[in-house]
Scaffold this active site. Structure first.
Site, mmCIF file in Angstrom:
data_model
loop_
_atom_site.group_PDB
_atom_site.id
_atom_site.type_symbol
_atom_site.label_atom_id
_atom_site.label_comp_id
_atom_site.label_asym_id
_atom_site.label_seq_id
_atom_site.Cartn_x
_atom_site.Cartn_y
_atom_site.Cartn_z
ATOM 1 N N HIS A 348 0.804 -1.225 0.000
ATOM 2 C CA HIS A 348 0.000 0.000 0.000
ATOM 3 C C HIS A 348 0.835 1.272 0.000
ATOM 4 C CE1 HIS A 348 -4.177 -1.378 0.468
ATOM 5 N NE2 HIS A 348 -3.679 -2.378 1.169
ATOM 6 N N LYS A 534 -8.719 13.405 3.967
ATOM 7 C CA LYS A 534 -7.799 12.266 3.956
ATOM 8 C C LYS A 534 -6.835 12.411 5.136
ATOM 9 C CE LYS A 534 -6.776 13.307 -0.299
ATOM 10 N NZ LYS A 534 -6.828 12.008 -0.952
ATOM 11 N N ARG A 535 -6.036 11.410 5.355
ATOM 12 C CA ARG A 535 -5.033 11.471 6.412
ATOM 13 C C ARG A 535 -4.109 12.668 6.177
ATOM 14 N NH1 ARG A 535 -0.268 8.480 6.266
ATOM 15 N NH2 ARG A 535 -1.158 7.345 4.499
ATOM 16 N N LYS A 540 0.513 14.316 0.843
ATOM 17 C CA LYS A 540 -0.849 14.554 0.358
ATOM 18 C C LYS A 540 -1.104 16.045 0.103
ATOM 19 C CE LYS A 540 -2.607 10.425 2.719
ATOM 20 N NZ LYS A 540 -3.101 9.614 1.599
ATOM 21 N N THR A 642 -8.886 6.481 -2.195
ATOM 22 C CA THR A 642 -10.277 6.058 -2.408
ATOM 23 C C THR A 642 -11.253 7.201 -2.184
ATOM 24 O OG1 THR A 642 -10.376 5.183 -0.136
ATOM 25 C CG2 THR A 642 -9.920 3.606 -1.913
#
Length: 811
Positions: A348, A534-535, A540, A642
């Site tokens: 992942h 998101k995290r 990111k 996702t």
């Protein structure tokens, strides 16, 4: 079986009275929820029992999905939907004078995951059951889950998330299925009667793993699979050895908190204890189940598939070897062949630093027998590969190297399949991150792009849109997601586009009402809702979004009369407790929100909201209201993502780099229906190779960006003296690891295109519709179908599922 409203009302009343022995009219929402959960557990119990019995009787191949995280979200509505009685129960409760939504909200959202990994595991559990695949989840029953996030003066504060304070109505304790786990002590090998070496354990710490089972209900197909979460307890016979509170607390810690702080040695030991605890418990449980079949060990991989979700459960490999060698007396060669054929592994991450590794001494001390087996696996791997490959390449693939046990290497060597989770991710694994292993084992590598379950993220989260799609194309799409493409036929239908806009506005008003209630902030629901959920991680690039917000703020301050598209920027994210830089970014965004939201010059032109304690239930509220989906990670860093799929499914337009599954979203929806920007992965890696990126030059030569960055350190943004300086230095003086400054101009240009398009309501709604209609290929049902057929080699067992789910691969 068909449940009528009258039957439900009668049986639910009986269930409530049996639990509480007083009148329903006097009850609280939590009591109503608990009674309804108990009713559903009984209602589905025959299906659960029958499913288990059929799997056993027919000796079908079973899949066991091992994951450190399962993030199921609230289960009440999902179970009602999958049982086909959602409307019946909702109507029945209304007739009884009860508030269905209030009952739904009484359920705690269990924080048993950190983000995408745990949510993916739960989507997979839903799809496995809905497809009629004999499958089981295996994880940890965390007492406190991840953590409850609070903001104090803009800083993230972590509080215990006591999700079990009112119990968990869905689980069943199975103390008769408990197993013993050994830690520490000494292990010596002595020659047994048959001449083989047998381990002798002394001074071990023995801990009882007790399973709690939860039924995973398939979508209207009478299948109920099993999610087994393990809890650590002191074995009754060992009570005498646990004299102090500290000794008892050491046992409780194993299943107390998800992802304990591993910034120190003690935290790392606890994490490793957790990983061995649930893998050993799960493998022991599987072996016990298999032995009921009476089949020879050689058939084990024909009946059992064990899937390792990320590296956390990689100890499944030496644990199965331990049992086959030490308890079942197989030879090494027999045990290894069985183990490799049984195990499969999903990677992942692209980031090397995220690949788990543990100090050798730690593994030796905590898991002495497991270390012996890992050492032998490593020795045999090197000995074998040196015959075909250079010493340099062979030793780069070693499991034990540089004083560490490398868990990804163990997972790859001990599995028959290694898959990435998006096409780009898999290509990068093969060509860069795991290039050496790909050279050795090319046939093992494959791609399985992640997916989401439309049942939760559309049917339940966005009932208005679900109803519209049903009216326009029928209901076949609910069991055949590729049928969503039929919705494209309405892209030029004004009535459909108007309905789509009305549904989005209603969802925005619902979210605005929640934010007003929780954060005392009034939002204009006609503004553009821009979402990044998101995290919180530097790659990111929530930071890129924050700089863009500052740019907009400065524009408004320069010319308060200028016409600008009003926007609401919505963030949702948790940072790992030990990830200081991520927590500093949270503080910065909250400080920007304070500045922007309280400036009368700005008014409703710009608002910033960072929701506390982001999780599945909040996502179900935010995603249907989103109009822009921020998928802005540096190209080549995000494995898949996702949230991009969930937001697309609900009609948001994606602002994206060509990273992770964004590449495949572009392929299905078309580049013209999203907003692409920034470097691609090849350009990023070229910068790495030639070392030609110099962020300070961008700062010095880009006046617009220079001014924005200076706000971090010149007092423009109050109360971020430390955080602003750290972030400024990271971007300017420490060369901006994730190319935020390099991509800034391209990002702003994409955002200007967003503003322009939003003025053209008809075109915006057309693109929104095309995103919805193009999202079918990202169903987890398709993903799981590929896992089942290509990796697990298991069948779609239940006839009812064949009739319900028609999976024609998307074109």
């Amino acid at each position: 079986m068909t449940l009528t409203i009258e039957q439900f009302k009668e049986e639910f009343s009986q269930t409530f009275e049996g639990l509480y022995a007083f009148d329903l009219a006097q009850s609280s929402p939590i009591q109503q929820y608990t009674a309804l959960g108990n009713f559903l557990k009984v209602y589905s119990s025959d299906n659960w029992n029958n499913t288990n019995q059929e799997y056993l009787d027919k000796q079908v191949k079973q899949v066991y999905y091992f994951s450190m995280e399962f993030l199921p979200g609230r289960m009440l509505k999902s179970n009602l939907l999958n049982l086909g009685i959602l409307d019946t129960v909702r109507s029945g409760l209304k007739e009884m004078g009860l508030d269905f939504e209030e009952i739904v909200q009484a359920e705690v959202d269990p924080a048993l995951g950190n983000g995408g990994l745990g949510r993916l595991a739960s989507c997979f559990m839903d799809s496995i059951a809905s497809l009629g695949i004999p499958g089981n989840g295996n994880g940890i029953r965390y007492r406190y889950g991840l953590f409850q996030q609070k903001f104090v003066d803009g800083y993230q504060v972590e509080l215990p998330e006591n999700w079990l304070r009112n119990g968990n109505v869905w689980e069943v304790r199975k103390e008769n299925k408990a197993v013993l786990i050994r830690f520490g002590g000494q292990v010596s090998l002595v020659k047994g009667a048959a001449g083989n070496l047998k381990p002798v354990y002394t001074q071990t710490q023995n801990i009882l793993a007790v399973p709690y089972d939860t039924g995973m209900i398939g979508y209207q197909n009478e299948v109920v699979n099993n999610l087994r979460l393990w809890s650590a307890e002191i074995p009754p016979e060992e009570e005498i050895h646990y004299h102090t509170i500290a000794e008892r607390e050491q046992v409780n810690q194993i299943t107390e908190v998800l992802y304990p702080d591993d910034s120190n040695y003690e935290g790392q030991v606890l994490r490793l204890r957790q990983e061995y605890f649930f893998t050993s418990a799960g493998i022991q449980s599987i072996v016990r189940y298999y032995k009921q079949s009476g089949l020879a060990w050689q058939h084990f991989p024909d009946k059992i598939a064990v899937h390792i979700n990320d590296t956390h459960p990689a100890l499944c490999i030496p644990e199965l070897m331990r049992i086959l060698l030490d308890e079942e007396n197989l030879s090494w060669e027999q045990a290894w062949e069985i183990t490799k054929k049984t195990m499969s592994y999903t990677n992942h991450t692209i980031l090397q630093e995220a690949m788990e590794k543990w100090p050798v001494q730690m593994v030796q001390d905590l898991l002495p027998r497991i270390y012996q087996i890992i050492e032998e696996i490593n020795h045999r791997h090197i000995e074998k590969k040196l015959l075909s490959y250079t010493p340099e390449l062979t030793y780069r693939t070693a499991i034990i190297a540089d004083g560490y046990v490398k868990m990804a290497n163990l997972a790859i060597i001990g599995s028959h399949s290694i898959n990435g989770v998006a096409q780009l991710h898999t290509e990068i694994l093969m060509q860069d991150t795991l290039k050496d292993f790909y050279q050795m084992y090319p046939a093992k590598f494959n791609n399985k792009t992640n997916g989401i379950t439309q049942r939760r993220w559309l049917h339940l989260a966005n009932e208005g849109l679900t109803k519209l799609i049903d009216e326009k194309i029928g209901t076949a799409w609910k069991t055949s997601p590729s049928e969503l493409k039929l919705f494209k036929a309405f892209v030029n239908d004004p009535a459909t586009l108007d309905r789509l806009a009305e549904i989005k506005l209603a969802n925005k008003k619902t979210l605005a009402a929640y934010i007003k209630q929780e954060f005392h902030m009034k939002l204009d629901p006609t503004a553009l809702f821009d979402v990044q959920i998101k995290r919180l991680h530097a790659y990111k690039r929530q930071l890129l979004n924050a700089l863009h917000i500052l740019d907009r703020y400065l524009q408004i301050k320069d010319d308060p009369e200028a016409v600008i598209q009003p926007r609401v920027f919505i963030f949702g994210a948790k940072a790992a407790p030990s990830y200081v830089y991520a927590k500093q970014i949270i503080k910065l965004i909250n400080a920007i929100a304070d500045l922007v939201n309280h400036d009368p010059v700005v008014g409703d032109k710009l608002k910033v909201v960072f929701v506390e304690n982001y999780g599945v239930s909040l996502a179900e509220l935010i995603i249907p209201a989103a109009e822009v989906s921020e998928q802005i990670s540096l190209a080549g860093k995000e494995a898949s993502g996702t949230s991009n799929m969930k937001l697309m499914l609900n009609g948001a337009l994606t602002v994206a780099t060509l990273d992770g599954a964004n590449v495949e979203i572009r392929d299905f929806v078309g580049e013209e229906n999203m907003f692409l920007f920034g470097l691609n992965d090849q350009e990023v890696y070229a910068f790495y190779e030639n070392g030609s990126y110099h962020s300070r030059e961008i700062y010095e030569n880009n006046p617009r960006l220079h001014r924005i960055l200076d706000t971090l350190i010149d007092g423009t943004i109050p109360n971020i003296e430390t955080e602003g300086r750290v972030i400024f230095d990271s971007l300017v003086y420490y060369n901006d690891e994730y190319f935020v400054l390099k991509d800034f101009d391209s990002y702003v240009a994409a955002q200007e295109k967003v503003d322009q398009l939003y003025q053209d309501v008809g075109s915006w709604n057309q693109k929104s519709l095309l995103n919805i209609a193009s999202s079918g290929p990202f169903s987890a049902d398709f993903t799981i179908k590929r896992y089942a057929e290509e990796i697990w080699k298991t069948s779609f067992f239940t006839p009812g599922a064949y009739q319900k789910i028609h999976l024609t691969e998307p074109i």
